[in-house]
Design an enzyme around this catalytic site. Sequence first.
Site, PDB file in Angstrom:
ATOM      1  N   ARG A  37       0.813  -1.224   0.000  1.00 12.96           N
ATOM      2  CA  ARG A  37       0.000   0.000   0.000  1.00 12.96           C
ATOM      3  C   ARG A  37       0.848   1.275   0.000  1.00 12.96           C
ATOM      4  O   ARG A  37       0.486   2.278   0.596  1.00 12.96           O
ATOM      5  CB  ARG A  37      -0.974   0.000   1.188  1.00 12.96           C
ATOM      6  CG  ARG A  37      -1.938  -1.190   1.207  1.00 12.96           C
ATOM      7  CD  ARG A  37      -2.810  -1.249  -0.045  1.00 12.96           C
ATOM      8  NE  ARG A  37      -3.653  -2.428  -0.036  1.00 12.96           N
ATOM      9  CZ  ARG A  37      -3.356  -3.574  -0.671  1.00 12.96           C
ATOM     10  NH1 ARG A  37      -2.243  -3.665  -1.369  1.00 12.96           N
ATOM     11  NH2 ARG A  37      -4.183  -4.593  -0.635  1.00 12.96           N
TER      12      ARG A  37
ATOM     13  N   SER B 194     -11.755  -1.735   2.147  1.00 15.00           N
ATOM     14  CA  SER B 194     -11.131  -2.054   3.434  1.00 15.00           C
ATOM     15  C   SER B 194     -10.743  -0.756   4.134  1.00 15.00           C
ATOM     16  O   SER B 194     -10.034   0.072   3.568  1.00 15.00           O
ATOM     17  CB  SER B 194      -9.891  -2.916   3.226  1.00 15.00           C
ATOM     18  OG  SER B 194     -10.236  -4.161   2.668  1.00 15.00           O
TER      19      SER B 194
ATOM     20  N   GLU C 248      -6.486   2.640   5.932  1.00 15.76           N
ATOM     21  CA  GLU C 248      -6.089   2.564   4.516  1.00 15.76           C
ATOM     22  C   GLU C 248      -6.763   3.703   3.745  1.00 15.76           C
ATOM     23  O   GLU C 248      -6.216   4.204   2.770  1.00 15.76           O
ATOM     24  CB  GLU C 248      -6.497   1.211   3.944  1.00 15.76           C
ATOM     25  CG  GLU C 248      -6.069   1.005   2.501  1.00 15.76           C
ATOM     26  CD  GLU C 248      -6.279  -0.417   2.034  1.00 15.76           C
ATOM     27  OE1 GLU C 248      -6.874  -0.597   0.954  1.00 15.76           O
ATOM     28  OE2 GLU C 248      -5.841  -1.360   2.725  1.00 15.76           O
TER      29      GLU C 248
END
Length: 304
Positions: A177, A227, A297
């Site tokens: 990420r 998410s 996130e």
Amino acid sequence: MDNTLKFKEKLEEYLEDCELIINEPLKNHTTFKVGGTADLFAIPNNYEDIIRMIDFCKKNKMKYYVLGNGSNVLVRDAGYRGLIIKTSHLNEIKVQGKYVIAQCGAELKDVAKICTKHSLTGFEFACGIPGSIGGAIAMNAGAYDGEMKDIVEECVVIDDELKIKTLSREQLELSYRNSAIQKYGYIALEVKIKLDNGDNKNIKEKVEDLTNRREEKQPLDVQSAGSTFKRAPGHYTGKLIQDSGLKGYSIGGAQISNKHAGFVINKGDATANDILNLIGHIQKVVKENYDVELEPEVRIIGEE
């Protein structure tokens, strides 16, 4: 408002063919469907206008944010004091043999369709990720054992000096990420991926299988940003939240999904503040129970 109007008029002089909108509701441009307005909002039609916009913002000390599909962004209720640059018009996708070249605003689902049409395999993992390829490369998006770093060949970016340059796979520094794009504040313009020739029937079957698995496990029929948290090292984040007894827990119109505890959803009437408070509550409870720090996130932008 007077200053915003002045900035709008000044900026329009620099642009080729791009409408600037004052006080655009950002809930209309994110999958969470919450948040306030942007002082200025633009959808450029070419890369040069993006550079002109950023150059103008830097010279006039105005904040700016480049927005893709809005599928991983939470805008605060007070909105954004600056310019939002949305890349949705920059969505061209080209196929050159085993290579697919997609502009930053191209949605992953559309890239996946093109790959399937041309019997190119390797992109199936991304078929259900609800974002643009610009955002996907910036955060090295992944799912079902696949990541952008597995297939990217190179990426054209605007660097911190407003120069257009091409970064190789190695120069992109892709990790979980994260990427050089995030680290150095670059803007992704165009992504080139390398795939393999495959059997069209097998590709379609894999896409269908991954789509079914996603629909079974994830709350795709409600408003969310996917998410909510990054994976906690050594843990399954959704299980940490579920085992903390938080599945289904609500604050205002925000709720931890009953289908997958890793997703915070908007039940329909949530505010950004509801979602932020719920994120904070999850972090607090998981920290107390398991001594694990959960990192969002989803990107949070706008005025506090």
